[in-house]
Motif scaffolding. Structure first.
Motif, PDB file in Angstrom:
ATOM      1  N   ARG A 158     -11.712 -20.315  54.268  1.00  0.00           N
ATOM      2  CA  ARG A 158     -11.986 -19.658  53.035  1.00  0.00           C
ATOM      3  C   ARG A 158     -12.207 -20.634  51.926  1.00  0.00           C
ATOM      4  N   GLN A 159     -12.904 -21.938  51.983  1.00  0.00           N
ATOM      5  CA  GLN A 159     -13.025 -22.876  51.251  1.00  0.00           C
ATOM      6  C   GLN A 159     -14.587 -23.126  51.226  1.00  0.00           C
ATOM      7  N   ARG A 160     -15.223 -23.829  50.116  1.00  0.00           N
ATOM      8  CA  ARG A 160     -16.642 -24.215  50.293  1.00  0.00           C
ATOM      9  C   ARG A 160     -16.447 -25.607  50.333  1.00  0.00           C
ATOM     10  N   PHE A 161     -17.644 -25.926  51.280  1.00  0.00           N
ATOM     11  CA  PHE A 161     -17.726 -27.446  51.728  1.00  0.00           C
ATOM     12  C   PHE A 161     -19.144 -27.964  51.630  1.00  0.00           C
ATOM     13  N   ALA A 162     -19.499 -29.102  51.439  1.00  0.00           N
ATOM     14  CA  ALA A 162     -20.839 -29.597  51.139  1.00  0.00           C
ATOM     15  C   ALA A 162     -21.173 -29.947  52.896  1.00  0.00           C
ATOM     16  N   PHE A 163     -22.021 -29.113  53.433  1.00  0.00           N
ATOM     17  CA  PHE A 163     -22.467 -29.455  54.534  1.00  0.00           C
ATOM     18  C   PHE A 163     -23.714 -30.488  54.705  1.00  0.00           C
ATOM     19  N   MET A 164     -23.642 -31.655  55.369  1.00  0.00           N
ATOM     20  CA  MET A 164     -24.431 -32.657  55.200  1.00  0.00           C
ATOM     21  C   MET A 164     -25.394 -32.728  56.663  1.00  0.00           C
ATOM     22  N   ARG A 165     -26.374 -33.083  56.343  1.00  0.00           N
ATOM     23  CA  ARG A 165     -27.367 -33.606  57.268  1.00  0.00           C
ATOM     24  C   ARG A 165     -27.594 -35.102  57.413  1.00  0.00           C
ATOM     25  N   LEU A 166     -28.052 -35.626  58.400  1.00  0.00           N
ATOM     26  CA  LEU A 166     -28.588 -37.073  58.697  1.00  0.00           C
ATOM     27  C   LEU A 166     -29.608 -37.000  59.431  1.00  0.00           C
ATOM     28  N   LEU A 167     -30.664 -37.713  58.913  1.00  0.00           N
ATOM     29  CA  LEU A 167     -31.769 -38.357  59.677  1.00  0.00           C
ATOM     30  C   LEU A 167     -32.199 -39.479  59.559  1.00  0.00           C
ATOM     31  N   VAL A 168     -32.424 -40.148  60.703  1.00  0.00           N
ATOM     32  CA  VAL A 168     -32.567 -41.802  60.645  1.00  0.00           C
ATOM     33  C   VAL A 168     -33.737 -42.009  61.538  1.00  0.00           C
ATOM     34  N   ARG A 169     -34.803 -42.934  60.937  1.00  0.00           N
ATOM     35  CA  ARG A 169     -35.967 -43.244  61.831  1.00  0.00           C
ATOM     36  C   ARG A 169     -35.323 -43.611  63.095  1.00  0.00           C
ATOM     37  N   PRO A 170     -36.312 -43.220  64.139  1.00  0.00           N
ATOM     38  CA  PRO A 170     -36.064 -43.738  65.603  1.00  0.00           C
ATOM     39  C   PRO A 170     -35.788 -45.148  65.715  1.00  0.00           C
ATOM     40  N   GLU A 171     -36.687 -45.926  65.092  1.00  0.00           N
ATOM     41  CA  GLU A 171     -36.534 -47.244  65.467  1.00  0.00           C
ATOM     42  C   GLU A 171     -35.078 -47.783  64.850  1.00  0.00           C
ATOM     43  N   ALA A 172     -34.384 -47.371  64.026  1.00  0.00           N
ATOM     44  CA  ALA A 172     -33.242 -47.678  63.222  1.00  0.00           C
ATOM     45  C   ALA A 172     -32.004 -47.104  63.889  1.00  0.00           C
ATOM     46  N   GLU A 173     -31.926 -46.281  64.695  1.00  0.00           N
ATOM     47  CA  GLU A 173     -31.019 -45.171  65.274  1.00  0.00           C
ATOM     48  C   GLU A 173     -30.014 -46.342  65.876  1.00  0.00           C
ATOM     49  N   LYS A 174     -30.064 -47.477  66.371  1.00  0.00           N
ATOM     50  CA  LYS A 174     -29.206 -48.195  66.751  1.00  0.00           C
ATOM     51  C   LYS A 174     -28.773 -49.322  66.146  1.00  0.00           C
ATOM     52  N   SER A 175     -29.217 -49.238  64.949  1.00  0.00           N
ATOM     53  CA  SER A 175     -29.069 -50.099  63.807  1.00  0.00           C
ATOM     54  C   SER A 175     -27.454 -50.298  63.313  1.00  0.00           C
ATOM     55  N   GLY A 176     -26.731 -49.190  63.470  1.00  0.00           N
ATOM     56  CA  GLY A 176     -25.411 -49.266  63.116  1.00  0.00           C
ATOM     57  C   GLY A 176     -25.248 -48.631  61.557  1.00  0.00           C
ATOM     58  N   LEU A 177     -26.236 -48.111  60.909  1.00  0.00           N
ATOM     59  CA  LEU A 177     -26.342 -47.681  59.596  1.00  0.00           C
ATOM     60  C   LEU A 177     -25.754 -46.181  59.304  1.00  0.00           C
ATOM     61  N   ALA A 178     -25.742 -45.600  60.496  1.00  0.00           N
ATOM     62  CA  ALA A 178     -25.413 -44.128  60.396  1.00  0.00           C
ATOM     63  C   ALA A 178     -23.988 -43.928  59.592  1.00  0.00           C
ATOM     64  N   VAL A 179     -22.842 -44.760  60.037  1.00  0.00           N
ATOM     65  CA  VAL A 179     -21.485 -44.625  59.586  1.00  0.00           C
ATOM     66  C   VAL A 179     -21.805 -44.834  58.145  1.00  0.00           C
ATOM     67  N   PRO A 180     -22.093 -46.098  57.661  1.00  0.00           N
ATOM     68  CA  PRO A 180     -22.186 -46.476  56.272  1.00  0.00           C
ATOM     69  C   PRO A 180     -22.977 -45.408  55.440  1.00  0.00           C
ATOM     70  N   LEU A 181     -23.944 -44.912  55.783  1.00  0.00           N
ATOM     71  CA  LEU A 181     -24.771 -43.840  55.104  1.00  0.00           C
ATOM     72  C   LEU A 181     -23.957 -42.634  55.229  1.00  0.00           C
ATOM     73  N   THR A 182     -23.345 -42.319  56.009  1.00  0.00           N
ATOM     74  CA  THR A 182     -22.356 -41.228  56.087  1.00  0.00           C
ATOM     75  C   THR A 182     -21.434 -41.497  55.133  1.00  0.00           C
ATOM     76  N   VAL A 183     -20.644 -42.379  54.877  1.00  0.00           N
ATOM     77  CA  VAL A 183     -19.621 -42.599  54.068  1.00  0.00           C
ATOM     78  C   VAL A 183     -20.500 -42.751  52.603  1.00  0.00           C
TER      79      VAL A 183
END
Length: 208
Positions: free
Chosen positions: A119-144
């Protein structure tokens, strides 16, 4: 630890992303609206394949025409938006983005929705990374980066009553841990089997 220490170097020492980015002490982040989340001056690469010069840029409700233009170009190039979604409208939902030099390589967006089970409002996020950068390790810092940008906005706008941020995990093979590195905790599943994860703001109080 220097704020601009390379993430690749810090990982090599066994460090945690939370410690490296000093999230436990948000006041240490660079001040000012429209700031860069400059979490690393340079990445040394290493076995994580980090880009050479990555910067994280806050975008939530800033109406930055350059970032919006770059994001629209990325979505158009990757052909990821549903046919009923206008890129110009989605661009108004940008939260934080990642650049490798002058090239946009990843974006986060968010929409605020009621999460009925609590019963609470949340900001639902989406993440998109270029295919060549998917294994770069940036997903976690960008999510943070996305999390902290939304947290700062929530603190400044308590009347919005946003309890935290959330995500629906659609990536195959992702989400084995009950609590992910960016703090998202598994709380349920969508009707089609995707994980629903939430993170509550420390400052939020449930009306009782």
């Amino acid at each position: 630890m220097a704020f601009a220490e390379s993430l690749a170097d810090f990982y090599a020492k066994g460090g945690r992303i939370e410690d490296w980015w000093l999230i436990a002490h948000p006041a240490s982040l660079p001040p000012g609206r429209g700031r860069y989340f400059r979490v690393a001056a340079r990445h040394s690469g290493g076995d994580r394949g980090m880009p050479n010069d990555i910067r994280y840029v806050a975008a939530w409700r800033r109406n930055d025409p350059a970032i919006e233009r770059d994001a629209i170009a990325l979505w158009t190039e990757m052909k990821v938006l549903p046919p009923n979604i206008r890129a110009e409208e989605r661009a108004k939902e940008l939260v934080a983005v990642a650049y490798d030099g002058d090239r946009l390589i990843a974006v986060t967006t968010a929409q605020i929705h009621l999460h009925a089970p609590v019963r609470q409002r949340f900001a639902f996020m989406r993440l998109l990374v270029r295919p060549e950068a998917e294994k770069s390790g940036l997903a976690v810092p960008l999510t943070v980066a996305c999390r902290e940008e939304l947290r700062e906005w929530s603190l400044a706008n308590p009347h919005e009553q946003v309890a935290g941020y959330a995500a629906v995990i659609t990536a195959a093979g992702y989400g084995a841990k009950p609590v992910l590195n960016a703090g998202l905790t598994l709380v349920g599943y969508t009707p089609d089997g995707h994980q629903i994860r939430t993170y509550w703001w420390d400052h939020f109080k449930i009306p009782v």
